[in-house]
Scaffold this motif. Structure first.
Motif, short mmCIF file in Angstrom:
data_model
loop_
_atom_site.label_atom_id
_atom_site.label_comp_id
_atom_site.label_asym_id
_atom_site.label_seq_id
_atom_site.Cartn_x
_atom_site.Cartn_y
_atom_site.Cartn_z
N LEU A 126 13.95 18.74 -38.30
CA LEU A 126 13.60 17.49 -37.62
C LEU A 126 12.88 17.77 -36.30
N CYS A 127 13.27 18.85 -35.64
CA CYS A 127 12.70 19.17 -34.33
C CYS A 127 11.39 19.94 -34.42
N CYS A 128 11.31 20.91 -35.32
CA CYS A 128 10.15 21.81 -35.30
C CYS A 128 9.60 22.11 -36.69
N GLY A 129 10.00 21.31 -37.68
CA GLY A 129 9.57 21.60 -39.05
C GLY A 129 8.34 20.82 -39.45
N THR A 130 7.65 21.35 -40.43
CA THR A 130 6.50 20.68 -41.02
C THR A 130 6.40 21.05 -42.48
N MET A 131 5.89 20.13 -43.28
CA MET A 131 5.80 20.34 -44.73
C MET A 131 4.44 19.90 -45.21
N GLU A 141 7.46 24.94 -43.09
CA GLU A 141 7.47 25.81 -41.92
C GLU A 141 8.40 25.29 -40.82
N PHE A 142 8.93 26.24 -40.04
CA PHE A 142 9.62 25.95 -38.79
C PHE A 142 8.82 26.65 -37.69
N LEU A 143 8.40 25.92 -36.67
CA LEU A 143 7.63 26.49 -35.57
C LEU A 143 8.50 26.54 -34.33
N CYS A 144 8.76 27.74 -33.87
CA CYS A 144 9.70 27.92 -32.76
C CYS A 144 9.11 28.88 -31.72
N PRO A 145 8.97 28.43 -30.46
CA PRO A 145 8.41 29.32 -29.44
C PRO A 145 9.36 30.43 -29.00
N ARG A 146 10.68 30.27 -29.28
CA ARG A 146 11.66 31.26 -28.83
C ARG A 146 11.90 32.29 -29.93
N TYR A 147 11.62 33.53 -29.63
CA TYR A 147 11.68 34.60 -30.63
C TYR A 147 13.09 34.78 -31.20
N THR A 167 6.12 34.96 -39.05
CA THR A 167 4.88 35.44 -38.48
C THR A 167 4.70 34.80 -37.11
N VAL A 168 3.63 35.15 -36.43
CA VAL A 168 3.32 34.55 -35.13
C VAL A 168 1.94 33.91 -35.24
N ARG A 169 1.85 32.64 -34.87
CA ARG A 169 0.59 31.91 -34.94
C ARG A 169 0.33 31.25 -33.58
N LYS A 170 -0.70 31.70 -32.90
CA LYS A 170 -1.06 31.17 -31.58
C LYS A 170 0.11 31.23 -30.61
N GLY A 171 0.82 32.34 -30.65
CA GLY A 171 1.92 32.57 -29.73
C GLY A 171 3.23 31.90 -30.12
N VAL A 172 3.26 31.23 -31.27
CA VAL A 172 4.46 30.54 -31.73
C VAL A 172 5.03 31.24 -32.96
N ASN A 173 6.34 31.46 -32.97
CA ASN A 173 6.99 32.07 -34.13
C ASN A 173 7.06 31.04 -35.27
N VAL A 174 6.66 31.47 -36.46
CA VAL A 174 6.64 30.58 -37.62
C VAL A 174 7.50 31.19 -38.72
N ILE A 175 8.53 30.46 -39.13
CA ILE A 175 9.33 30.85 -40.30
C ILE A 175 8.88 29.94 -41.44
N TYR A 176 8.49 30.52 -42.57
CA TYR A 176 7.92 29.69 -43.63
C TYR A 176 8.42 30.11 -45.00
N VAL A 177 8.37 29.15 -45.92
CA VAL A 177 8.70 29.35 -47.33
C VAL A 177 7.57 28.74 -48.14
N LYS A 178 7.04 29.48 -49.13
CA LYS A 178 5.88 29.01 -49.87
C LYS A 178 6.14 28.80 -51.36
#
Length: 305
Positions: A126-131, A141-147, A167-178
């Motif tokens: 809800l806070c940092c996810g996108t689909m 994906e979950f986009l989280c600036p805190r490592y 992975t890291v995208r534009k300085g943001v940590n991304v946890i993803y499932v494909k």
């Protein structure tokens, strides 16, 4: 409304009755919201339902916050905030946070049962996810600036038999499932079973469409092959007739030639059924190829190429 927003709206419809799960869900918002430190907590969202959900969860835990609306050209932004000093103090104690250690790592003591894990991950989404829209591709994906938080969330997902990547995208940590199955399972895990069903429906539709396209392509290729072979055989027969060589052909070759001339559009399998005498498909093919070979040899002798 985007598919991500549909997923989030479905998640917030799920009622949380256990206190431990409400605590885990609130903690997920604290970890992955806009910010969370010794001064308080802020969550920004474009969905009114998500802001209400956060307020309700914190209320269950005895923490009172407020929702404000900020107007933007792109649409309203809803802010859930806990900033009253007394409420902030209660919240820090509830989450076992020391002022200098807020949000550094996920505290496993606040995630106590299997349902707690799902509500915690759902709150993170809800806070940092996108689909991504499943009609385009499968990607959650979950986009989280805190490592450290991103790494801990990846570990939680892995413990529950998901296969996240980081992975890291534009300085943001991304946890993803494909993988489609993993995406659907994760949506179900977070309480978005309806969205998971849409994923599977889209997958079935894509597989059926791809199968149909393959069959159509194969059929078209076969048609092209038949047409090319028919044209080549007719040209050879017409050449033999034009040059007066047709009547000198052996009877089996003349019969094969006449079949092709009488039924120019039929495939070999169909042509066999029209033959007055029994003949196999391979036998008829051999005779037509022989006619083409004879015509080619005569052209070369006469320089009629």
């Amino acid at each position: 409304m985007s598919f991500s927003q549909d997923v989030k709206n479905e998640i917030v419809q799920k009622k949380i009755t256990r206190e431990c799960c409400a605590l885990a869900a609130s903690y997920g918002i604290a970890c992955f919201g806009r910010y969370f430190d010794s001064k308080g907590l802020v969550l920004h969202t474009e969905l009114w339902g998500v802001a209400q959900y956060a307020k309700r969860l914190f209320g269950i835990c005895g923490i009172h916050g407020a929702i404000t609306t900020k107007e933007r050209p792109s649409g309203p932004l809803y802010e859930f905030k806990v900033d009253d000093p007394q409420e902030v103090d209660k919240m820090l104690k509830l989450f076992h946070c020391e002022e200098e250690q807020v949000s550094r790592h996920i505290d496993p003591r606040l995630i106590r049962c299997g349902h707690c894990f799902s509500t915690f991950v759902a709150s993170a989404f809800l806070c940092c996810g996108t689909m991504t829209d499943p009609s385009k591709e499968y990607n959650l994906e979950f986009l989280c600036p805190r490592y450290n938080l991103a790494k801990d969330l990846e570990g939680i997902l892995a413990e529950h038999e998901f296969t996240p990547r980081r992975t890291v995208r534009k300085g943001v940590n991304v946890i993803y499932v494909k993988a489609s199955e993993q995406v659907a399972d994760l949506l179900t895990f977070m309480g978005a079973g309806g969205a998971a069903m849409q994923i599977m429906d889209h997958k079935m539709f894509k597989e059926l469409r791809n199968k149909t396209n393959r069959l159509n392509n194969c059929e078209m290729a076969n048609i092209d092959k038949v047409v090319t072979a028919n044209v080549a055989a007719r040209k050879a027969i017409e050449y033999l007739q034009e040059k007066g060589d047709f009547d000198a052909l052996p009877a089996p070759l003349r019969q094969a030639a006449q079949l092709r001339l009488d039924w120019p559009d039929l495939s070999l399998a169909q042509l066999v059924q029209k033959s007055p005498e029994p003949i196999s498909k391979s036998g008829l093919s051999h005779r037509l190829k022989k006619l083409e070979q004879l015509a080619d040899e005569l052209r070369q002798r006469r320089n009629d190429v």
